[in-house]
Scaffold this motif. Structure first.
Motif, PDB file in Angstrom:
ATOM      1  N   UNK A   1       0.816  -1.209   0.000  1.00 23.46           N
ATOM      2  CA  UNK A   1       0.000   0.000   0.000  1.00 23.46           C
ATOM      3  C   UNK A   1       0.862   1.278   0.000  1.00 23.46           C
ATOM      4  N   UNK A   2       0.197   2.390  -0.364  1.00 23.39           N
ATOM      5  CA  UNK A   2       0.873   3.692  -0.357  1.00 23.39           C
ATOM      6  C   UNK A   2       0.109   4.608   0.600  1.00 23.39           C
ATOM      7  N   UNK A   3       0.852   5.460   1.271  1.00 21.59           N
ATOM      8  CA  UNK A   3       0.230   6.362   2.241  1.00 21.59           C
ATOM      9  C   UNK A   3       0.732   7.773   2.037  1.00 21.59           C
ATOM     10  N   UNK A   4      -0.207   8.704   2.002  1.00 20.83           N
ATOM     11  CA  UNK A   4       0.190  10.107   2.077  1.00 20.83           C
ATOM     12  C   UNK A   4       0.217  10.462   3.551  1.00 20.83           C
TER      13      UNK A   4
ATOM     14  N   UNK B   1       5.245   4.337   1.297  1.00 23.71           N
ATOM     15  CA  UNK B   1       4.613   3.073   0.949  1.00 23.71           C
ATOM     16  C   UNK B   1       5.578   1.919   1.103  1.00 23.71           C
ATOM     17  N   UNK B   2       5.079   0.742   0.759  1.00 23.88           N
ATOM     18  CA  UNK B   2       5.922  -0.448   0.758  1.00 23.88           C
ATOM     19  C   UNK B   2       6.151  -0.821  -0.695  1.00 23.88           C
ATOM     20  N   UNK B   3       7.417  -0.921  -1.083  1.00 22.86           N
ATOM     21  CA  UNK B   3       7.723  -1.174  -2.496  1.00 22.86           C
ATOM     22  C   UNK B   3       7.084  -2.476  -2.959  1.00 22.86           C
ATOM     23  N   UNK B   4       6.598  -2.435  -4.196  1.00 19.24           N
ATOM     24  CA  UNK B   4       5.895  -3.598  -4.766  1.00 19.24           C
ATOM     25  C   UNK B   4       6.879  -4.715  -5.100  1.00 19.24           C
ATOM     26  N   UNK B   5       6.383  -5.955  -5.065  1.00 16.46           N
ATOM     27  CA  UNK B   5       7.247  -7.072  -5.499  1.00 16.46           C
ATOM     28  C   UNK B   5       7.677  -6.899  -6.948  1.00 16.46           C
ATOM     29  N   UNK B   6       6.813  -6.253  -7.771  1.00 17.32           N
ATOM     30  CA  UNK B   6       7.167  -6.021  -9.175  1.00 17.32           C
ATOM     31  C   UNK B   6       8.419  -5.158  -9.312  1.00 17.32           C
ATOM     32  N   UNK B   7       8.731  -4.394  -8.264  1.00 16.00           N
ATOM     33  CA  UNK B   7       9.934  -3.580  -8.301  1.00 16.00           C
ATOM     34  C   UNK B   7      11.112  -4.334  -7.673  1.00 16.00           C
ATOM     35  N   UNK B   8      10.844  -5.022  -6.557  1.00 16.08           N
ATOM     36  CA  UNK B   8      11.942  -5.627  -5.793  1.00 16.08           C
ATOM     37  C   UNK B   8      12.424  -6.966  -6.360  1.00 16.08           C
ATOM     38  N   UNK B   9      11.483  -7.774  -6.809  1.00 17.54           N
ATOM     39  CA  UNK B   9      11.897  -9.118  -7.238  1.00 17.54           C
ATOM     40  C   UNK B   9      12.754  -9.117  -8.497  1.00 17.54           C
TER      41      UNK B   9
ATOM     42  N   UNK C   1      10.305  -0.441   3.022  1.00 22.12           N
ATOM     43  CA  UNK C   1       9.529   0.794   3.176  1.00 22.12           C
ATOM     44  C   UNK C   1      10.248   1.883   2.400  1.00 22.12           C
ATOM     45  N   UNK C   2       9.471   2.810   1.868  1.00 25.53           N
ATOM     46  CA  UNK C   2      10.100   3.972   1.249  1.00 25.53           C
ATOM     47  C   UNK C   2       9.239   5.182   1.509  1.00 25.53           C
ATOM     48  N   UNK C   3       9.861   6.317   1.601  1.00 26.00           N
ATOM     49  CA  UNK C   3       9.076   7.547   1.736  1.00 26.00           C
ATOM     50  C   UNK C   3       9.872   8.724   1.191  1.00 26.00           C
TER      51      UNK C   3
END
Ligand code: PHE
Length: 555
Positions: free
Chosen positions: A502-505, A523-531, A542-544
């Motif tokens: 999910x992403x959070x403002x 937000x929490x980086x998607x598996x599509x980005x990390x894997x 986590x990233x912000x």
């Protein structure tokens, strides 16, 4: 002539032993001109002087009118006296003017100079004494008045004002002479050669002179806030990412972040594209431009002085669940170092790491098993996850469009520092382990520039990689992080980023503006980005990001 003023002062004193007053003899010259001439003379004891600060009362324009024509009440009395058969009230303004009629009538009644008789005014006495006019006349000539109450009253009535007059009282000094000889300030070689030095008068050295003000540097407000953020990050066990790549490829800025190539952010309206050269090589190992050192800094390894033990105490990131995984060689070595990210990480292992051979290569004959990243593989993985060709790449259906290499190679001014986080996370896949990185540097967006928008700003960015992280930990972390900046009332709103889910403002309450203002995106980086990077499936990141300008404005 001001230049000749010292001599003029001396000649004025020639005929008298009494002190003179500068306000009387130099009424046309300003304070500093007179003072500098007197200073020159007194430092050589030619004269003595004293500064006299006097307060003078001067008349306002209205008061000058009273001195000339009498007070309003006196003029009212006079008008009534001259009218033989009483003066019609209506007529009074015509006789004395509207102002005097209004103010003067009331006072004349109060002083019992006049009385009302039906619609006419009549005098009550034969003669009056115009006290106010007399007082003002005295003040005009003497600049003051004996009774301070009178001065207070007249000032309240805006008839007089106080002026500070600075003047000097000067008289002959012990070394008085009628002439001031200009002294030499430099002893020259010529004077020495010709022997003139014996006769010349040298200017005495002034040890009391103040030096010229040296312009000093000051920290820019943005730099001050940047410094505060950096301290917070270091305190919390973060390592700074290198941010010297202002120009990135579409690959690092967008594709690697699972931002589809048709995304509006990749439009020329939003992104600055480089025209010369317009394209880069596909991602590859490039030590000359690689901003990282050969050993990847991680939170675990950062034994630098900026990290502190408080990092462990203040950490809000939940400890990893009791997942089991194999220890890498590097990790075993680090075990003895304080683990800043997660002090409770279990050491027993049964978990199989998902690092695949295809992604990470051991250099065959390197003793220390130096691993290198396979950029070609990564590039292909990113293409596959965008295209979602087989519908199951990393468990994702992707975006289902033909991914363009050309689009990915376009050079852009980085639109966010998340491009760097991505680069660093890819590096982390060499040896995946808990890490905390941050950066604070400039990013560029193709905005129409106005008083509240610039085409560049500074982004504060942070990432935390660990096993078993969950959303609650991100929220908890944000609360601690912003509290350190003095913002302790946060709200979170679901948001969308192509690369986090999910992403959070993040919103903070601004007491000055009395409203909630957006202070960050996370937000929490998607598996599509990390894997595709080769990071283990169960590693969460986590990233912000936030702008440095926003908190600087609020502070
Ligand atoms: N890149 C985002 C931005 O530009 C910030 C962000 C970073 C959001 C990391 C989520 C994760 O606003």
């Amino acid at each position: 002539m001001a230049d000749d003023l010292p001599n003029r002062v001396l000649s004025l004193l020639a005929d008298t032993d009494k002190p003179l007053l500068s306000s009387a003899v130099f009424s046309d010259l300003d304070f500093t001109t007179i003072k500098s001439a007197l200073d020159r003379l007194s430092s050589r004891e030619l004269i003595e002087y004293q500064q006299i600060d006097r307060e003078q009362w001067i008349l306002t324009a209205e008061a000058k009118g009273i001195v000339d024509n009498g007070s309003h009440e006196a003029r009212v009395f006079e008008a009534v006296r001259l009218a033989k058969d009483g003066l019609k009230i209506k007529e009074l303004p015509k006789e004395v003017g509207p102002e005097a009629a209004k103010v003067g009538q009331g006072t004349a009644f109060k002083l019992k100079w006049i009385k009302k008789d039906g619609d006419v005014l009549r005098t009550n006495t034969d003669s009056i004494q115009d006290v106010v006019r007399e007082q003002l006349q005295t003040i005009q000539s003497t600049k003051t008045y004996e009774d301070p109450q009178v001065l207070t009253d007249l000032r309240k009535r805006k008839l007089i004002e106080m002026k500070k007059v600075l003047s000097f009282k000067f008289s002959k000094g012990p070394k008085y002479s009628t002439r001031f000889v200009k002294e030499e300030t430099d002893l020259t070689a010529d004077m020495l050669a010709s022997g003139a030095w014996k006769d010349i008068k040298l200017k005495p050295y002034n040890f009391k002179a103040k030096g010229a003000i040296t312009p000093a540097g000051a920290l820019h407000p943005l730099n001050k806030v940047r410094h505060e953020f950096r301290q917070i990050f270091f305190e919390m066990g973060f390592t700074e990412m290198p941010t010297n790549r202002f120009v990135e490829t579409g690959f690092w800025n967008f594709d690697a972040l699972f931002i589809p190539q048709q995304h509006p952010a990749r439009d020329i309206q939003d992104t600055f594209f480089i025209s010369d050269p317009p394209r880069a090589d596909p991602p590859r190992e490039d030590p000359s431009s690689d901003p990282t050192t050969s050993t990847l800094p991680t939170a675990d390894r950062s034994g630098d002085s900026q990290s502190s033990d408080s990092a462990r105490r203040t950490s809000t990131v939940p400890s990893s669940p009791t997942h089991k995984r194999a220890k890498s060689k590097a990790e075993s070595k680090q075990e003895s170092l304080p683990d800043r990210t997660n002090s409770k990480r279990p050491t027993s292992t049964t978990h199989q790491r998902t690092k695949s051979k295809a992604e990470i290569h051991e250099t065959p004959n390197a003793d220390s098993a130096v691993k290198t990243l396979d950029y070609k593989q990564y590039w292909d993985n990113v293409r596959r996850v965008h295209e979602g060709a087989d519908g199951t790449t990393y468990g994702s259906i992707g975006y289902r469009y033909p991914w363009s290499e050309d689009e990915s190679l376009k050079l852009v001014l980085r639109t966010h520092t998340t491009a760097i986080s991505t680069y660093m996370l890819h590096k982390l896949s060499l040896d995946p382990r808990p890490a905390r990185y941050f950066s604070i540097d400039r990013v560029f967006r193709n905005e129409t520039v106005d008083q509240t928008h610039l085409a560049e700003f500074h982004q504060v960015e942070g990432v935390i990689a660990d096993y078993g992280l969950a959303l609650g930990g991100l929220i908890g972390f944000m609360e601690v992080f912003f509290k350190k900046m003095g913002i302790d009332n946060l709200r979170f709103k679901p948001a969308y980023n192509p690369y986090t889910e999910p992403s959070l403002e993040i919103f903070g309450f601004h007491p000055g503006l009395n409203k909630w203002v957006e202070i960050g995106n996370s937000g929490m980086f998607r598996p599509e980005m990390l894997e595709p990077m080769g990071l283990p499936k169960d590693m969460r990141v986590y990233g912000w990001g936030l702008s440095l300008e926003r908190p600087t404005m609020i502070k």
